[in-house]
Design a protein around this motif. Structure first.
Motif, PDB file in Angstrom:
ATOM      1  N   LYS A  32       0.772  -1.177   0.259  1.00 46.27           N
ATOM      2  CA  LYS A  32      -0.087  -0.119   0.343  1.00 46.27           C
ATOM      3  C   LYS A  32       0.689   1.188  -0.365  1.00 46.27           C
ATOM      4  O   LYS A  32       0.354   2.318  -0.599  1.00 46.27           O
ATOM      5  CB  LYS A  32      -0.312  -0.059   1.518  1.00 46.27           C
ATOM      6  CG  LYS A  32      -1.785   1.082   1.176  1.00 46.27           C
ATOM      7  CD  LYS A  32      -3.048   0.926   2.455  1.00 46.27           C
ATOM      8  CE  LYS A  32      -3.453   1.861   2.747  1.00 46.27           C
ATOM      9  NZ  LYS A  32      -3.734   2.084   4.893  1.00 46.27           N
ATOM     10  N   GLY A  33       1.771   0.592   0.854  1.00 49.54           N
ATOM     11  CA  GLY A  33       3.086   2.523   0.986  1.00 49.54           C
ATOM     12  C   GLY A  33       3.630   2.883  -0.319  1.00 49.54           C
ATOM     13  O   GLY A  33       3.891   3.882  -1.046  1.00 49.54           O
ATOM     14  N   LEU A  34       4.055   1.580  -1.022  1.00 50.49           N
ATOM     15  CA  LEU A  34       4.061   1.497  -2.437  1.00 50.49           C
ATOM     16  C   LEU A  34       2.930   2.152  -3.933  1.00 50.49           C
ATOM     17  O   LEU A  34       3.416   3.489  -4.759  1.00 50.49           O
ATOM     18  CB  LEU A  34       5.109   0.693  -3.037  1.00 50.49           C
ATOM     19  CG  LEU A  34       5.929   0.122  -3.059  1.00 50.49           C
ATOM     20  CD1 LEU A  34       6.288  -1.775  -3.196  1.00 50.49           C
ATOM     21  CD2 LEU A  34       6.696   0.816  -3.560  1.00 50.49           C
ATOM     22  N   ASP A  35       1.497   2.046  -3.730  1.00 47.77           N
ATOM     23  CA  ASP A  35       0.768   2.298  -4.323  1.00 47.77           C
ATOM     24  C   ASP A  35       0.310   3.816  -4.078  1.00 47.77           C
ATOM     25  O   ASP A  35      -0.123   4.939  -4.585  1.00 47.77           O
ATOM     26  CB  ASP A  35       0.205   1.656  -4.232  1.00 47.77           C
ATOM     27  CG  ASP A  35      -0.263   0.677  -4.926  1.00 47.77           C
ATOM     28  OD1 ASP A  35       0.406  -0.028  -5.655  1.00 47.77           O
ATOM     29  OD2 ASP A  35      -1.271  -0.686  -4.193  1.00 47.77           O
ATOM     30  N   MET A  36       0.620   4.210  -2.119  1.00 52.11           N
ATOM     31  CA  MET A  36       0.117   5.436  -2.144  1.00 52.11           C
ATOM     32  C   MET A  36       1.558   6.261  -2.257  1.00 52.11           C
ATOM     33  O   MET A  36       1.623   7.891  -2.023  1.00 52.11           O
ATOM     34  CB  MET A  36      -0.501   5.435  -1.043  1.00 52.11           C
ATOM     35  CG  MET A  36      -1.379   4.304  -0.508  1.00 52.11           C
ATOM     36  SD  MET A  36      -2.578   5.223  -1.060  1.00 52.11           S
ATOM     37  CE  MET A  36      -3.165   6.527  -0.447  1.00 52.11           C
TER      38      MET A  36
END
Ligand code: C2E
Ligand code: CA
Ligand code: CA
Ligand code: CA
Length: 279
Positions: A32-36
């Motif tokens: 999620k951190g990568l996506d965000m």
């Protein structure tokens, strides 16, 4: 694991279970951190011995976590390695670095290099050379400016695929640097199999340079070996003037460490570079 040994029993320990749960949780958040877009690169200057001019930087990843604040690699790189997300992270790091090289070129600082940390596992990924090639073309960067740091790893040296991939990457013009040199398992094998461009003298040897004759002998041996194999050398974790002096006496090419600068966010690095190109 043998049944009945301590490790097996520990699985039922509620505390261990909590830790395991926490790890599974952060695995999901990592994606999620990568996506965000929550990851950031910090840049630590590398300076030339004697002149103390900044010649390049090492890119070090940070995670600006929405709840936990700024996280260091120790908090998430292992999870990324075991879950395979390290590939996505590596690709993100490379494209960020290429973008930065391009932007420096436009700012008139095109001589600077960026060193990136790439997991040895990433070399098992068949698409890696192609990815590098595309990135380099997209951002029109000179591959010589993007230095690829890998740590020593036995399994990797033994793999034919990895050997071909490392050579491909080198043929494309990207320099390879051996990180934490001397602390792993297969440093000499790497040097024997490949023409390595650079070695980084590990912080553990640098830390005791002033007080421990053994550390001094090890650093001297690494630098002598590097010289006879025509490899560039960088000492890391340099914190004191005494360590700097010793490294300069021993002929180390470049210095990196808190003595000159901590890893900095890009805005801070740029304003320092613009204020005094030599830092
Ligand atoms: P490394 O590649 O050996 O990076 C050097 C580490 O030493 C960095 O820690 C840096 O902040 C720290 N350091 C620099 N100068 C000094 C000094 O003078 N004294 C001391 N005590 N420490 C110093 P950091 O940023 O926490 O990174 C830790 C490790 O995480 C790195 O070790 C590297 O193995 C890994 N890492 C960092 N960024 C990435 C990345 O983008 N991808 C991958 N795969 N691994 C990364
Ligand atoms: Ca350099
Ligand atoms: Ca490194
Ligand atoms: Ca290192």
């Amino acid at each position: 694991l043998r049944v009945g040994n301590r490790k097996t029993r520990a699985v039922y320990d509620p505390l261990m279970f909590e830790q395991w749960e926490e790890e599974m949780h952060s695995e999901m958040n990592l994606g999620k951190g990568l996506d965000m877009d929550e990851f950031r690169l910090f840049y630590q200057p590398q300076v030339e011995s004697l002149t103390h001019k900044v010649t390049g930087v090492e890119a070090l990843i940070r995670w600006q976590h929405p709840e936990k604040g700024l996280l260091f690699p120790a908090a998430f790189i292992n999870i990324a390695e075991t879950t395979g997300l390290i590939i996505q992270i590596g690709e993100w790091v490379v494209s960020q670095a290429c973008q930065q090289l391009k932007s420096w070129e436009q700012m008139g600082m095109g001589a600077l290099t960026i060193s990136v940390n790439i997991s040895p596992r990433h070399f098992l990924h068949a698409d890696f050379p192609t990815f590098l090639d595309e990135c380099m073309r997209n951002y029109e960067v000179d591959p010589k400016k993007l230095i690829i740091e890998i740590t020593e790893n036995v399994a990797i040296v033994d793999s034919d695929l990895v050997e071909t991939q490392i050579k491909k990457v080198q043929e494309m013009g990207f320099p390879i640097s051996i990180d934490d040199f001397g602390t792993g398992y297969s440093a000499f094998l790497y040097l024997q199999r490949f023409s390595i461009q650079e070695v980084k003298v590990d912080r553990q040897f640098v830390a005791n340079l002033e007080t421990d004759p053994k550390s001094r002998a090890i650093v001297r041996a690494i630098l002598t070996l590097a010289k006879s194999l025509h490899m560039h050398t960088v000492a890391e974790g340099v914190e004191t003037e005494g360590q700097l002096k010793r490294l300069e006496e021993l002929g180390c090419f470049e210095i990196q460490g808190y003595y000159f600068s901590r890893p900095l966010p890009i805005e801070e690095l740029n304003s320092q570079l613009l204020a005094s190109p030599g830092f």
